[in-house]
Design a protein around this motif. Structure first.
Motif, short mmCIF file in Angstrom:
data_model
loop_
_atom_site.label_atom_id
_atom_site.label_comp_id
_atom_site.label_asym_id
_atom_site.label_seq_id
_atom_site.Cartn_x
_atom_site.Cartn_y
_atom_site.Cartn_z
N UNK A 265 0.76 -1.25 0.00
CA UNK A 265 0.00 0.00 0.00
C UNK A 265 0.80 1.30 0.00
N UNK A 266 2.10 1.24 0.27
CA UNK A 266 2.97 2.39 0.04
C UNK A 266 4.41 1.95 0.25
N UNK A 267 5.35 2.51 -0.54
CA UNK A 267 6.77 2.20 -0.31
C UNK A 267 7.35 3.13 0.76
N UNK A 268 6.57 4.09 1.23
CA UNK A 268 7.08 5.07 2.20
C UNK A 268 6.56 4.72 3.60
N UNK A 269 7.49 4.59 4.56
CA UNK A 269 7.07 4.25 5.92
C UNK A 269 6.08 5.27 6.48
N UNK A 270 6.30 6.52 6.16
CA UNK A 270 5.44 7.57 6.72
C UNK A 270 3.98 7.34 6.30
N UNK A 271 3.77 7.04 5.01
CA UNK A 271 2.40 6.84 4.50
C UNK A 271 1.87 5.47 4.93
#
Ligand code: SAH
Length: 366
Positions: free
Chosen positions: A222-228
């Motif tokens: 669902x996202x490659x970014x930890x924040x998202x």
């Protein structure tokens, strides 16, 4: 649980293997092959009652009944058929806690989507089930029973199973693994046609890798970014993107199986070109498929919505230009709320901060 007319335990036969059914037959003074006959009725013919098993002696069937045996203790609380040929069953075992299963016929195969838990403790912020909290794990009988209940209403054989209904399957390996064994050994499904979808529980993925079961594993990324991803899936605080994707690489190495990354698309949130590029980078060199799932509307109070077709196409194009295999989930069964968690949520009113799309009367159980 107790039968209505006696204080004997209800003993479901679904969920037992042929060897165990033979032992039951022998224990009741019958020959072992009666157990094989039971297995055939239950697993090959998806028979729902002992009365249908006409080649078993009536005395044996009566004896089974008086000992509390039933084929299954699942009750269909509701059965809905959508305009695009999706069936959805809402089941319970008499305790009033409902769970759902969906039958999905395609031109070339029939698939079904099964639940592994009632509710879910993972609390993904976009998921109707997650917003409603957790009740309990399903038993092996309840998992296999969902398949058989769907098979009994399906005109064609169900050859594919996905664990993408209610719950986190890897939190219920105790029931899930025997259920998979029964689907494979008793019902004859190929392990390759059984997909287990997970939020990404690293220790359990490692355990599956050790078992070397050639099932199909799907990670909800669902996202490659930890924040998202952390905003979408609280589990990411425990096992962040890099660690869980590395675990999927290790799983592939151990099993030789191609893996799937599910990617929910929420408008202007995780559907940006930057995230598409980072996703392609993240999965580089790993034999995999990215399955795009445009957001099925749940009122999360975050104002999230599904992206436009153009945005989905643009996201897909970036992945494909970087040689990533992409599939897109086509939404079906919209008119019967077939998406994850929706129908059960309507029945129980337990939608957390989300709300049911329309109220449903609870159908009488049969
Ligand atoms: N717990 C497991 C399996 C159940 S959910 C898992 O998380 O993978 C099955 C899939 O449906 C997951 O990829 C999940 O993220 C997705 N899903 C849940 N709610 C959704 C929604 N509102 N719209 C689109 N996909 C959703």
């Amino acid at each position: 649980m107790r039968t209505a007319d006696s204080d004997k335990e209800v003993r479901p036969l679904v969920g037992l293997r042929t060897a165990e059914l033979r032992q039951i037959a022998i224990g009741l003074g019958e020959r072992a092959f009666r157990g094989d006959q039971l297995a055939k009725w239950i697993y090959s013919k998806a028979s729902t009652s002992l009365e249908q098993m006409h080649d078993l002696p009536i005395a044996f069937r009566d004896r089974l009944t008086s000992e509390g045996f039933v084929v299954s203790d699942l009750i269909v609380a509701d059965h809905r058929h959508s305009s695009d040929d999706v069936d959805k069953l809402l089941l319970h075992n008499g305790d009033g806690q409902v769970f759902e299963s969906v039958l999905l016929p395609y031109a070339d195969r029939v698939s079904c989507c099964l639940s592994s838990q009632i509710g879910c403790p993972m609390a993904c912020t976009f998921c109707a089930t997650g917003l409603g909290g957790f009740d309990r794990n399903l038993s092996t009988c309840e998992i296999v029973g969902q398949y058989l209940a769907l098979q009994s209403i399906s005109k064609r054989r169900i050859g594919h199973v996905v664990f993408m209904g209610m719950g986190e399957p890897l939190l219920n390996l105790k029931s899930l693994l025997p259920a998979i064994e029964i689907l494979h050994e008793e019902i004859g499904l190929s392990l390759r046609h059984i997909t287990v979808s997970t939020v990404g529980l690293v220790p359990q993925i490692r355990e599956l890798a050790r078992l070397k079961m050639p099932i199909h594993l799907a990670l909800s990324l669902h996202s490659p970014l930890d924040e998202i991803r952390g905003r979408l899936m609280p589990v990411n605080h425990k096992w962040p993107v890099a660690e869980v994707v590395q675990t999927m690489r290790d799983y592939h190495r151990a099993t030789g199986r191609k893996v799937t990354f599910e990617y929910l698309l929420i408008d202007q949130m995780n559907d940006t070109p930057e995230q598409a590029r980072l996703l392609a980078e993240l999965v580089k060199g790993l034999p995999c498929v990215v399955n795009l799932i445009p957001f099925n509307y749940v009122d999360t109070e975050n104002g999230w919505k599904r992206p436009s077709r153009d945005r989905v196409r643009a996201f897909r194009a970036i992945l494909e230009s970087r040689k990533v295999n992409v599939t897109e989930r086509v939404e079906r069964g919209h008119d019967i709320a077939a998406a994850c968690g929706q129908l059960a949520g309507q029945h129980t009113g337990r939608f957390g901060r989300g709300r049911p799309l329309s109220p449903l009367p609870l159908a009488p159980s049969s």
